[in-house]
Each structure stands twice: as structure tokens, then as C-alpha cells.
Design a protein around this motif. Structure first.
Motif, PDB file in Angstrom:
ATOM      1  N   TRP A  27       0.906  -1.018  -0.434  1.00  0.00           N
ATOM      2  CA  TRP A  27      -0.205  -0.254   0.496  1.00  0.00           C
ATOM      3  C   TRP A  27       1.239   1.631   0.068  1.00  0.00           C
ATOM      4  CZ3 TRP A  27      -5.588   0.070  -0.708  1.00  0.00           C
ATOM      5  CH2 TRP A  27      -5.337   1.156   0.125  1.00  0.00           C
ATOM      6  N   ASN A  31      -2.195   6.547  -1.466  1.00  0.00           N
ATOM      7  CA  ASN A  31      -2.990   6.314  -1.788  1.00  0.00           C
ATOM      8  C   ASN A  31      -4.369   6.560  -0.449  1.00  0.00           C
ATOM      9  OD1 ASN A  31      -2.641   4.022  -3.615  1.00  0.00           O
ATOM     10  ND2 ASN A  31      -3.105   1.962  -2.170  1.00  0.00           N
ATOM     11  N   THR A 233      -2.911   0.290  -5.886  1.00  0.00           N
ATOM     12  CA  THR A 233      -3.049   0.682  -6.313  1.00  0.00           C
ATOM     13  C   THR A 233      -3.660   1.483  -7.402  1.00  0.00           C
ATOM     14  OG1 THR A 233      -2.338   3.383  -6.192  1.00  0.00           O
ATOM     15  CG2 THR A 233      -0.914   1.939  -7.576  1.00  0.00           C
ATOM     16  N   THR A 254      -1.578  -3.106 -11.013  1.00  0.00           N
ATOM     17  CA  THR A 254      -2.122  -2.817 -10.293  1.00  0.00           C
ATOM     18  C   THR A 254      -3.216  -3.307  -9.451  1.00  0.00           C
ATOM     19  OG1 THR A 254      -3.266  -1.158 -11.720  1.00  0.00           O
ATOM     20  CG2 THR A 254      -1.549  -0.577 -10.466  1.00  0.00           C
TER      21      THR A 254
END
Length: 270
Positions: A27, A31, A233, A254
Motif C-alpha cells: 500500500w 493511497n 494502487t 495495479t
């Protein structure tokens, strides 16, 4: 203050990780607009989240119900001061800690890393991972660097896992690398905290095919404890905040679409 109930939840999540789910979210710090809970269906496949830092993941929904793993990615970071490592672990109740991020690429010597690890990571009475190394095959890097660090530790470094990163061109290449690492360091279990195909010409469809094979194989290896595809993401956030990664890996790996829903890769996490 961290509560007994929160500690029990954290430990329960990692019991689940060992017995059922192994998947986690890598992460990034940018984000904040995304929700990690979108990739947590409550059935135990996705169990963990880390953010390369020792502070909680920036998001719209905290940890999304996942077990947070603190990461002391550098010897002393402004964002994650090493002097606060033990206090942050105690306050947040992590069950696992990750340490240096690719020191083999950062000019950190194995002996310096060993001494640092003994001072700062050893005292934490939780599961521990040795520094995350790149998959570079250059002399003195990657697995060679890790071997040198373990030798420099001379039995002083307490660890449960080796921590691997991999970027390459095919599933067989990935599989051979992970097996080779395990065979070289059989005394440790394995966590894989970054992995993807390196900007494949097939884009997202190639990443989906790769991860479909990789997830099934990793789930079947009892010595693989956790794995984190790169990256949790969206294409737009990756391009806007980490152009180097977007160029190196592409945006096809992603886990989110730009609207915050699971991507084709993200749907494989369930």
C-alpha cells in the motif's frame, strides 16, 4: 492506547494467514483516496497490509480490516524514525515487522545491516523478516547480499522470514527464483513483498495470466507465508506519484481501477 482486543484481532489475522490466506496489500503512501477493505471480502484470502512505513496506511478506511505490518524500510527515516520503532509497534500491536527495503541497492553493507538489525529489530518480540532484497543477480546484490548479511549476523539476528522482491519476464522464471532462494536459506520461511512482470508487452492481460499461475503455486507452498503483488494502487495514482515504477512495471499489475474498484488483477485476490 493499544487494547487487548486489538492485539487479539491482530494475532487472529495472522493465524488466518498461516492457515488459510497468504495474500496482502502493498500500500503506497499516496493511497489516501482508496479503501483497502475493497479487497478484503472477509473470507480470509487477503489478510495483511503494509505501507513501507511504521505509520498506519493512509486510506479512506484505515487498515480495511487487515493485519498491518510495520516496515522500518531504512536505517532511520524522517517518516519512520527508528527511535520510535518499538513504541509504534507497541501502540499499534503489529504481529510482524519487516525491515530494510532493498539495502542491496542502497549501498548498505551486509555488516552494517547486521549490526543495525541486532540493535533495532531483535528486541521486538514478534515475527521478524530479514531485509527485503532485490532479485538482482549482480555479484554482491540480491541473494548474495543476504547471504553475506546472515554470515555477518553470526547467529545474532533473530528472524522468521527471508523477504524477497522479484521483477522479471515469466512465471517459470519467478518460480525458479523463489525455489532457489528457499533452497539457499531453508532455515527460514518466505515472504514476498513485491513481485510483478516487468512491463510486459501484453499489459494487464499478461499480468493477470502471470498472477493466476503465481497465486495458485504460492498458496500450495507451505514455506511461503505471505505474498504481496505490486502494487495495491490505481494506474492514475501510480503514474502521478511514482513514474519510475509505472515505467518499470507498467500499470497493468495495479490492484485497483481508477474509480477505486478492483482491477482484473485485484479480482484475483479474492
Amino acid at each position: 492506547m493499544f487494547s487487548i482486543r486489538a492485539l487479539a484481532l491482530s494475532l487472529a489475522l495472522f493465524t488466518t494467514a498461516a492457515s488459510a490466506g497468504k495474500r496482502g496489500l502493498a500500500w503506497p503512501f499516496y493511497n489516501a483516496p482508496l479503501d483497502p477493505g475493497v479487497l478484503n471480502n472477509g473470507q480470509g484470502q487477503v489478510v495483511a497490509i503494509y505501507d513501507w512505513e511504521t505509520f498506519a496506511p493512509p486510506s479512506t478506511n484505515g487498515n480495511g480490516g487487515l493485519g498491518f505490518i510495520g516496515t522500518q524500510r531504512c536505517m532511520d527515516c524522517d517518516s519512520s524514525p527508528v527511535a520510535q520503532l518499538a513504541a509504534r509497534q507497541a501502540q499499534q500491536g503489529w504481529a510482524t515487522v519487516f525491515s530494510l527495503n532493498e539495502p542491496d541497492q542502497a549501498g548498505i553493507s551486509p555488516s552494517a545491516a547486521a549490526d543495525w538489525y541486532v540493535q533495532w529489530i531483535n528486541p521486538l518480540a514478534i515475527k521478524k523478516a530479514l531485509p527485503a532484497i532485490s532479485s538482482s543477480a549482480n555479484p554482491g546484490q540480491g541473494l548474495d547480499w543476504l547471504n553475506s548479511m546472515i554470515n555477518a549476523c553470526a547467529g545474532r539476528c533473530f528472524a522468521d522470514y527471508i523477504n524477497l522482491h522479484w521483477y522479471g519476464n515469466s512465471f517459470p522464471e519467478f518460480q525458479n527464483y523463489i525455489i532457489g532462494a528457499h533452497n539457499r536459506f531453508p532455515q527460514f520461511n518466505v515472504v514476498i513483498t513485491e513481485f510483478a512482470l516487468q512491463n510486459p508487452s501484453g499489459g494487464q492481460s499478461a499480468q493477470v495470466a502471470f498472477y493466476r499461475q503465481a497465486f495458485a503455486w504460492l498458496d500450495a507452498q507451505p514455506w511461503v507465508i505471505l505474498y504481496f503483488p505490486f502494487v495495491a494502487t490505481s494506474p492514475a495514482l501510480l503514474q502521478a506519484n511514482d513514474a519510475a515504477a509505472a515505467s518499470f512495471v507498467g500499470t497493468g499489475s495495479t490492484l485497483y481501477n481508477n474509480n477505486g474498484s478492483p482491477s482484473a488483477v485485484g479480482n484475483l485476490m479474492f
